[in-house]
Design an enzyme around this catalytic site. Structure first.
Site, mmCIF file in Angstrom:
data_model
loop_
_atom_site.group_PDB
_atom_site.id
_atom_site.type_symbol
_atom_site.label_atom_id
_atom_site.label_comp_id
_atom_site.label_asym_id
_atom_site.label_seq_id
_atom_site.Cartn_x
_atom_site.Cartn_y
_atom_site.Cartn_z
ATOM 1 N N PHE A 137 0.810 -1.155 0.026
ATOM 2 C CA PHE A 137 0.051 0.195 -0.017
ATOM 3 C C PHE A 137 0.776 1.045 -0.160
ATOM 4 O O PHE A 137 1.562 1.546 0.962
ATOM 5 C CB PHE A 137 -1.012 0.030 1.266
ATOM 6 C CG PHE A 137 -1.722 1.358 1.129
ATOM 7 C CD1 PHE A 137 -2.893 1.472 0.495
ATOM 8 C CD2 PHE A 137 -1.368 2.489 1.826
ATOM 9 C CE1 PHE A 137 -3.816 2.507 0.433
ATOM 10 C CE2 PHE A 137 -2.206 3.495 1.725
ATOM 11 C CZ PHE A 137 -3.502 3.644 1.175
ATOM 12 N N ASP A 222 9.363 2.677 1.773
ATOM 13 C CA ASP A 222 8.045 3.222 2.125
ATOM 14 C C ASP A 222 7.956 3.109 3.810
ATOM 15 O O ASP A 222 7.480 1.992 4.347
ATOM 16 C CB ASP A 222 6.913 2.961 1.525
ATOM 17 C CG ASP A 222 5.612 3.602 1.909
ATOM 18 O OD1 ASP A 222 5.608 4.208 3.037
ATOM 19 O OD2 ASP A 222 4.653 3.525 1.286
ATOM 20 N N LYS A 251 3.285 9.624 8.619
ATOM 21 C CA LYS A 251 2.203 9.400 9.682
ATOM 22 C C LYS A 251 2.542 10.000 11.043
ATOM 23 O O LYS A 251 2.220 10.873 11.600
ATOM 24 C CB LYS A 251 1.677 8.047 9.695
ATOM 25 C CG LYS A 251 0.885 7.535 8.508
ATOM 26 C CD LYS A 251 0.144 6.365 8.697
ATOM 27 C CE LYS A 251 -1.019 6.102 7.871
ATOM 28 N NZ LYS A 251 -0.240 5.428 6.589
HETATM 29 C C1 LIG Z 1 -0.967 5.669 5.060
HETATM 30 C C2 LIG Z 1 0.186 5.104 4.150
HETATM 31 C C3 LIG Z 1 0.450 5.738 2.887
HETATM 32 C C4 LIG Z 1 -0.371 7.072 2.431
HETATM 33 O O1 LIG Z 1 -0.143 8.053 3.495
HETATM 34 P P1 LIG Z 1 -1.248 9.334 3.254
HETATM 35 O O2 LIG Z 1 -0.662 10.193 4.153
HETATM 36 O O3 LIG Z 1 -2.483 8.761 3.477
HETATM 37 O O4 LIG Z 1 -1.035 9.883 1.905
HETATM 38 C C5 LIG Z 1 1.501 5.415 2.205
HETATM 39 N N1 LIG Z 1 2.371 4.238 2.429
HETATM 40 C C6 LIG Z 1 1.999 3.667 3.545
HETATM 41 C C7 LIG Z 1 2.904 2.586 4.139
HETATM 42 C C8 LIG Z 1 0.949 4.061 4.322
HETATM 43 O O5 LIG Z 1 0.691 3.415 5.385
#
Ligand SMILES: *Cc1c(COP(=O)(O)O)cnc(C)c1O
Length: 399
Positions: A137, A222, A251
């Site tokens: 994701f 990521d 986050k």
């Molecule tokens: C939440 C998340 C995203 C997207 O972040 P947003 O701030 O919602 O755009 C991308 N990669 C990972 C691993 C995430 O948990």
């Protein structure tokens, strides 16, 4: 539609929320009815200091009355300080600031294109492919969606951006087989969050590092969800001892204030030149102050060490609980304060029952319940959550 329907004026892109929150303090939040909940959702791994940490609040309030926005036409001191603080924690490199995880990942995908062009002596469009993981994701933008090969994310929005291939997490050979003369980068979550707390093994990450070195590909990670101390290291990839070429963060970085960031290793940072990328709100002094406060409070309160101190007993208690209810819970996995409790069935009703019992958690893919407490959670908070989980799990109808 009626005035009493809280969703009356909102786009219907989210599932209906069960409650409206009005206040938070530490690990606790309260809803409009005055009910208190133990918050192990943490705004989806965002509120790492807990809610309204007094020092964080004071810093953000003071900055609000000082300077909230400068644009990138001018520097501001919190941005410069935050860039230095992150480079000191991650490694020699450069920072780019934005406002969300998806924006951070877009920056990484643009970096991959620039790297591919450089590899082809300045010819673009020849080497541009990025290999990601199935079940990944990476966000809801077009780049993020294209890197997220799931029908529930991509459905309705095709055609996707071109140039993505997908290997199996923890299957190095499946990634290696996808590398060709159009490949520019490999991009993975160190721990997959949305798809159910799937940990990339240290051997797999070290294997990806070696593959990228051998084929001159960028290794981009990521860490939007798993970064900023949540797993007991500042970056989760440090558990495997690898140094990636670029990292996406968001986050937990702002402690509840929106901010995204990208770290790029010094060697590749010059791929971006003036005018090649930008973001109006990115690096604003208010968001950067919130993030600086997070980093400073994490140090002052030794929160990463704390996660490592209390984490193992938390995992052990959850595994013991799982063993009591083998028909409901099939596995407990994760690292530090990023834990997945895999159920034998749809987690929706269990998440609702836990909420009724006073514990907020997040469902994830693969029938998983995510536990994402603030890094400030005490052993007593963790035990309180386990007690509520035990109460709900052991009373769960056997089917
Ligand atoms: C939440 C998340 C995203 C997207 O972040 P947003 O701030 O919602 O755009 C991308 N990669 C990972 C691993 C995430 O948990």
């Amino acid at each position: 539609m009626s005035a009493s329907d809280p969703d009356a004026y909102l786009l219907g892109n989210y599932a209906k929320a069960a409650l409206t929150l009005v206040r938070g303090q530490g690990l606790r939040v309260w809803d409009t009815g005055g009910r208190e909940y133990l918050d192990f959702a943490g705004g989806i791994a965002v509120t790492g200091l807990g809610h309204c940490h007094p020092k964080w609040v004071a810093r953000v309030q003071a900055q609000t009355a000082t300077l909230t926005h400068s644009s990138n036409l001018y520097h501001n001191t919190p941005k410069l300080q935050l860039a230095q603080a992150l480079v000191e924690r991650i490694g020699p490199g450069r920072m780019f600031f934005c406002n969300s995880g998806a924006e951070a990942n877009e920056t990484l995908l643009k970096l991959a294109r620039l790297h591919g062009r450089a590899r082809e002596n300045g010819v673009e469009g020849r080497r541009y492919k990025v290999i990601c993981a199935k079940n990944a994701f990476h966000g809801r933008t077009f780049g993020g969606m294209a890197a997220t090969p799931q029908e529930k994310i991509q459905g309705g929005f095709r055609p996707m951006l071109d140039g993505f291939a997908f290997g199996e997490l923890n299957n190095l050979a499946s990634f290696e087989a996808l590398i060709d003369d159009q490949t520019a980068a490999i991009f993975v979550e160190t721990i997959q969050g949305e798809s159910g707390i799937n940990v990339a093994s240290p051997e797999f990450l070290r294997g990806l590092r070696a593959l990228c070195d051998r084929h001159q590909l960028l290794l981009m990670v990521d860490e939007v969800q798993c970064g900023i101390g949540r797993t007991g290291k500042f970056l989760a990839c440090a558990h495997s001892g690898i140094q990636p070429d670029a990292v996406g963060l968001a986050k937990g970085l702002g402690g509840g204030f929106p901010i995204g960031a990208v770290w790029i290793a010094e060697k590749f940072a010059s791929l971006f030149h003036p005018g090649s990328h930008g973001n109006t709100f990115g690096g604003n002094p208010l968001a950067c102050t919130a993030a600086l406060a997070v980093l400073e409070i994490m140090d002052e309160e030794k929160l990463i060490a704390h996660v490592n101190t209390v984490g193992p007993a938390f995992h052990q208690k959850l595994r013991a609980l799982a063993a009591e209810v083998p028909r409901l819970v099939t596995e407990v996995r994760g690292q530090g304060f990023m834990v997945g409790v895999q159920l034998a069935s749809d987690p929706g009703p269990v998440v609702a029952a836990l909420r009724e019992a006073g514990l907020l958690v997040v469902a994830a893919g693969g029938n998983v319940i995510r536990l994402l407490p603030a890094l400030t959670a005490t052993a007593a908070d963790l035990d309180a959550a386990v007690a509520i989980l035990r109460c709900v799990f052991t009373a769960w109808p056997k089917s």
